[in-house]
Design a protein around this motif. Structure first.
Motif, PDB file in Angstrom:
ATOM      1  N   TYR A 102       0.897  -1.154   0.000  1.00  0.00           N
ATOM      2  CA  TYR A 102       0.000   0.000   0.000  1.00  0.00           C
ATOM      3  C   TYR A 102       0.938   1.207   0.000  1.00  0.00           C
ATOM      4  CZ  TYR A 102      -3.823   2.939   2.018  1.00  0.00           C
ATOM      5  OH  TYR A 102      -4.779   3.895   2.271  1.00  0.00           O
ATOM      6  N   LEU A 103       1.106   1.808  -1.155  1.00  0.00           N
ATOM      7  CA  LEU A 103       2.043   2.930  -1.276  1.00  0.00           C
ATOM      8  C   LEU A 103       1.392   4.219  -0.784  1.00  0.00           C
ATOM      9  CD1 LEU A 103       3.620   2.394  -4.821  1.00  0.00           C
ATOM     10  CD2 LEU A 103       4.523   1.691  -2.607  1.00  0.00           C
ATOM     11  N   ILE A 104       2.153   4.992  -0.022  1.00  0.00           N
ATOM     12  CA  ILE A 104       1.687   6.313   0.416  1.00  0.00           C
ATOM     13  C   ILE A 104       2.557   7.354  -0.262  1.00  0.00           C
ATOM     14  CG2 ILE A 104       1.416   7.853   2.396  1.00  0.00           C
ATOM     15  CD1 ILE A 104       0.798   5.388   4.071  1.00  0.00           C
ATOM     16  N   SER A 105       1.932   8.355  -0.829  1.00  0.00           N
ATOM     17  CA  SER A 105       2.690   9.329  -1.611  1.00  0.00           C
ATOM     18  C   SER A 105       3.607  10.157  -0.722  1.00  0.00           C
ATOM     19  CB  SER A 105       1.737  10.258  -2.377  1.00  0.00           C
ATOM     20  OG  SER A 105       1.165  11.227  -1.516  1.00  0.00           O
ATOM     21  N   PRO A 106       4.701  10.648  -1.314  1.00  0.00           N
ATOM     22  CA  PRO A 106       5.439  11.709  -0.630  1.00  0.00           C
ATOM     23  C   PRO A 106       4.586  12.982  -0.674  1.00  0.00           C
ATOM     24  CG  PRO A 106       6.282  11.415  -2.850  1.00  0.00           C
ATOM     25  CD  PRO A 106       5.214  10.377  -2.659  1.00  0.00           C
ATOM     26  N   LEU A 107       4.959  13.994   0.098  1.00  0.00           N
ATOM     27  CA  LEU A 107       4.150  15.222   0.089  1.00  0.00           C
ATOM     28  C   LEU A 107       4.261  15.974  -1.236  1.00  0.00           C
ATOM     29  CD1 LEU A 107       4.684  16.461   3.748  1.00  0.00           C
ATOM     30  CD2 LEU A 107       2.656  15.385   2.768  1.00  0.00           C
ATOM     31  N   ASP A 108       5.372  15.803  -1.937  1.00  0.00           N
ATOM     32  CA  ASP A 108       5.536  16.453  -3.238  1.00  0.00           C
ATOM     33  C   ASP A 108       5.232  15.444  -4.342  1.00  0.00           C
ATOM     34  OD1 ASP A 108       6.194  17.796  -5.503  1.00  0.00           O
ATOM     35  OD2 ASP A 108       8.311  18.087  -5.021  1.00  0.00           O
ATOM     36  N   VAL A 109       4.092  15.628  -4.996  1.00  0.00           N
ATOM     37  CA  VAL A 109       3.695  14.679  -6.050  1.00  0.00           C
ATOM     38  C   VAL A 109       3.703  15.330  -7.433  1.00  0.00           C
ATOM     39  CG1 VAL A 109       2.357  13.173  -4.536  1.00  0.00           C
ATOM     40  CG2 VAL A 109       1.238  15.145  -5.596  1.00  0.00           C
ATOM     41  N   GLY A 110       4.381  16.500  -7.526  1.00  0.00           N
ATOM     42  CA  GLY A 110       4.501  17.170  -8.824  1.00  0.00           C
ATOM     43  C   GLY A 110       5.712  16.655  -9.590  1.00  0.00           C
ATOM     44  N   GLY A 111       6.136  17.446 -10.571  1.00  0.00           N
ATOM     45  CA  GLY A 111       7.354  17.120 -11.314  1.00  0.00           C
ATOM     46  C   GLY A 111       7.268  15.758 -11.979  1.00  0.00           C
ATOM     47  N   ASP A 112       8.301  14.921 -11.745  1.00  0.00           N
ATOM     48  CA  ASP A 112       8.336  13.622 -12.421  1.00  0.00           C
ATOM     49  C   ASP A 112       7.666  12.535 -11.581  1.00  0.00           C
ATOM     50  OD1 ASP A 112      10.151  13.267 -10.360  1.00  0.00           O
ATOM     51  OD2 ASP A 112      11.669  12.290 -11.608  1.00  0.00           O
ATOM     52  N   PHE A 113       6.930  12.933 -10.527  1.00  0.00           N
ATOM     53  CA  PHE A 113       6.368  11.891  -9.665  1.00  0.00           C
ATOM     54  C   PHE A 113       5.427  10.935 -10.399  1.00  0.00           C
ATOM     55  CE2 PHE A 113       3.415   9.966  -6.682  1.00  0.00           C
ATOM     56  CZ  PHE A 113       4.329   9.254  -5.928  1.00  0.00           C
ATOM     57  N   PRO A 114       4.578  11.400 -11.324  1.00  0.00           N
ATOM     58  CA  PRO A 114       3.728  10.424 -12.025  1.00  0.00           C
ATOM     59  C   PRO A 114       4.530   9.291 -12.686  1.00  0.00           C
ATOM     60  CG  PRO A 114       2.902  12.623 -12.414  1.00  0.00           C
ATOM     61  CD  PRO A 114       4.213  12.793 -11.681  1.00  0.00           C
ATOM     62  N   GLN A 115       5.675   9.630 -13.286  1.00  0.00           N
ATOM     63  CA  GLN A 115       6.505   8.585 -13.912  1.00  0.00           C
ATOM     64  C   GLN A 115       7.036   7.621 -12.849  1.00  0.00           C
ATOM     65  OE1 GLN A 115       6.751  11.865 -14.548  1.00  0.00           O
ATOM     66  NE2 GLN A 115       6.384  12.074 -16.740  1.00  0.00           N
ATOM     67  N   ARG A 116       7.412   8.161 -11.693  1.00  0.00           N
ATOM     68  CA  ARG A 116       7.920   7.307 -10.621  1.00  0.00           C
ATOM     69  C   ARG A 116       6.812   6.364 -10.129  1.00  0.00           C
ATOM     70  NH1 ARG A 116      11.110   9.914  -5.839  1.00  0.00           N
ATOM     71  NH2 ARG A 116      11.905   7.770  -5.778  1.00  0.00           N
ATOM     72  N   LEU A 117       5.603   6.895  -9.999  1.00  0.00           N
ATOM     73  CA  LEU A 117       4.489   6.051  -9.551  1.00  0.00           C
ATOM     74  C   LEU A 117       4.241   4.929 -10.554  1.00  0.00           C
ATOM     75  CD1 LEU A 117       2.167   5.397  -7.623  1.00  0.00           C
ATOM     76  CD2 LEU A 117       0.740   6.974  -8.943  1.00  0.00           C
ATOM     77  N   GLU A 118       4.271   5.274 -11.828  1.00  0.00           N
ATOM     78  CA  GLU A 118       4.025   4.259 -12.856  1.00  0.00           C
ATOM     79  C   GLU A 118       5.071   3.149 -12.760  1.00  0.00           C
ATOM     80  OE1 GLU A 118       1.911   3.493 -16.696  1.00  0.00           O
ATOM     81  OE2 GLU A 118       2.679   5.536 -16.679  1.00  0.00           O
ATOM     82  N   ARG A 119       6.330   3.524 -12.596  1.00  0.00           N
ATOM     83  CA  ARG A 119       7.391   2.515 -12.483  1.00  0.00           C
ATOM     84  C   ARG A 119       7.174   1.651 -11.237  1.00  0.00           C
ATOM     85  NH1 ARG A 119      10.805   6.867 -14.416  1.00  0.00           N
ATOM     86  NH2 ARG A 119      11.495   7.381 -12.294  1.00  0.00           N
ATOM     87  N   ILE A 151      -3.037   6.601 -13.654  1.00  0.00           N
ATOM     88  CA  ILE A 151      -2.040   5.522 -13.584  1.00  0.00           C
ATOM     89  C   ILE A 151      -2.576   4.381 -12.719  1.00  0.00           C
ATOM     90  CG2 ILE A 151       0.234   4.909 -12.649  1.00  0.00           C
ATOM     91  CD1 ILE A 151       1.022   7.885 -13.487  1.00  0.00           C
ATOM     92  N   CYS A 152      -3.152   4.740 -11.586  1.00  0.00           N
ATOM     93  CA  CYS A 152      -3.706   3.716 -10.695  1.00  0.00           C
ATOM     94  C   CYS A 152      -4.808   2.922 -11.395  1.00  0.00           C
ATOM     95  CB  CYS A 152      -4.239   4.353  -9.410  1.00  0.00           C
ATOM     96  SG  CYS A 152      -2.941   4.946  -8.300  1.00  0.00           S
ATOM     97  N   ALA A 153      -5.692   3.634 -12.085  1.00  0.00           N
ATOM     98  CA  ALA A 153      -6.795   2.960 -12.776  1.00  0.00           C
ATOM     99  C   ALA A 153      -6.263   1.998 -13.840  1.00  0.00           C
ATOM    100  CB  ALA A 153      -7.725   3.995 -13.409  1.00  0.00           C
ATOM    101  N   ALA A 154      -5.232   2.429 -14.553  1.00  0.00           N
ATOM    102  CA  ALA A 154      -4.680   1.602 -15.636  1.00  0.00           C
ATOM    103  C   ALA A 154      -4.047   0.322 -15.093  1.00  0.00           C
ATOM    104  CB  ALA A 154      -3.650   2.403 -16.427  1.00  0.00           C
ATOM    105  N   HIS A 155      -3.579   0.359 -13.848  1.00  0.00           N
ATOM    106  CA  HIS A 155      -2.882  -0.802 -13.277  1.00  0.00           C
ATOM    107  C   HIS A 155      -3.713  -1.492 -12.185  1.00  0.00           C
ATOM    108  CE1 HIS A 155       0.814  -0.037 -15.473  1.00  0.00           C
ATOM    109  NE2 HIS A 155       0.618   1.241 -15.244  1.00  0.00           N
ATOM    110  N   GLU A 156      -4.989  -1.122 -12.095  1.00  0.00           N
ATOM    111  CA  GLU A 156      -5.905  -1.732 -11.112  1.00  0.00           C
ATOM    112  C   GLU A 156      -5.376  -1.591  -9.680  1.00  0.00           C
ATOM    113  OE1 GLU A 156      -7.036  -5.649 -12.368  1.00  0.00           O
ATOM    114  OE2 GLU A 156      -8.010  -4.884 -14.174  1.00  0.00           O
ATOM    115  N   VAL A 157      -4.862  -0.404  -9.403  1.00  0.00           N
ATOM    116  CA  VAL A 157      -4.410  -0.048  -8.055  1.00  0.00           C
ATOM    117  C   VAL A 157      -5.451   0.894  -7.458  1.00  0.00           C
ATOM    118  CG1 VAL A 157      -2.615   1.187  -6.751  1.00  0.00           C
ATOM    119  CG2 VAL A 157      -1.966  -0.290  -8.671  1.00  0.00           C
ATOM    120  N   ALA A 158      -5.921   0.605  -6.258  1.00  0.00           N
ATOM    121  CA  ALA A 158      -6.933   1.465  -5.637  1.00  0.00           C
ATOM    122  C   ALA A 158      -6.330   2.843  -5.329  1.00  0.00           C
ATOM    123  CB  ALA A 158      -7.442   0.831  -4.355  1.00  0.00           C
TER     124      ALA A 158
END
Length: 203
Positions: free
Chosen positions: A7-24, A56-63
């Motif tokens: 169950y991943l919890i985001s860092p407080l900064d989710v801008g910048g390249d964070f979407p790519q990091r989440l996808e990986r 990204i979550c929807a595409a990978h079936e992550v809640a």
């Protein structure tokens, strides 16, 4: 008994390249859920930041779970909301969000709070911090026996949280945690290597 998942919890900064990091990260192992946790920004900005992450979550079936904010969860049509002890009532959240949305509650080291949350209709309860956390200060230190008791006595899934790393997570998995909530251990370095290291312990 179902397998333990991340169950991943985001860092407080989710801008910048964070979407790519989440996808990986979600491609690297058994990630069941992602909690969107941002502070001190307005709903409009939060919604803008959430949009690519939710896709990204929807595409990978992550809640996709929103931390602390029922109205933001409703606005986004999130899969879930996570409530701390001061963040409102499970029954009220259920009324606003409907039956399909997953509601989780922070219960620290307390059987009593967890049973109350379950009676109010929570879908999961979170216990912690099991270890010193880089993400959030907590004076609560539950024992492993709490997870063991919960997994034997109660049907509702449990989330273990707080300073969890690939090196220290094995006892939590053995004690019956259904999910390991992790933030710093994944986002402070190479997220793919971290998720793969957790995955090896979860197998």
């Amino acid at each position: 008994m179902s397998d333990c998942q991340l169950y991943l919890i985001s860092p407080l900064d989710v801008g910048g390249d964070f979407p790519q990091r989440l996808e990986r990260a979600v491609q690297a192992g058994p990630v069941a859920a992602f909690q969107f946790r941002v502070k001190d920004i307005d709903q409009h900005e939060a919604a803008r930041l959430a949009e690519p992450l939710q896709a990204i979550c929807a595409a990978h079936e992550v809640a996709f779970v929103v931390n602390d904010d029922v109205s933001l969860a409703k606005r986004l049509g999130a899969d879930g909301v996570h409530l701390g002890q001061g963040d409102g009532d499970v029954r009220e959240a259920r009324e606003r969000l409907g039956r399909e949305v997953q509601i989780g509650v922070t219960c620290h080291a307390s059987r009593h709070l967890a049973l109350e949350a379950g009676e109010a209709g929570a879908d999961y309860v979170a216990f912690g911090a099991f270890f010193p956390s880089q993400t959030k200060e907590s004076e609560h230190r539950p024992e492993l026996s709490l997870l063991e008791w919960w997994s034997e006595m109660v049907e509702i899934p449990s989330v273990a949280i707080g300073g969890i790393t690939p090196d220290n997570c094995a006892p939590l998995i053995e004690a019956g945690a259904d999910f390991l909530a992790v933030s710093h251990a994944v986002w402070s370095g190479d997220e793919v290597a971290a998720v793969e290291a957790f995955a090896a312990k979860l197998r």
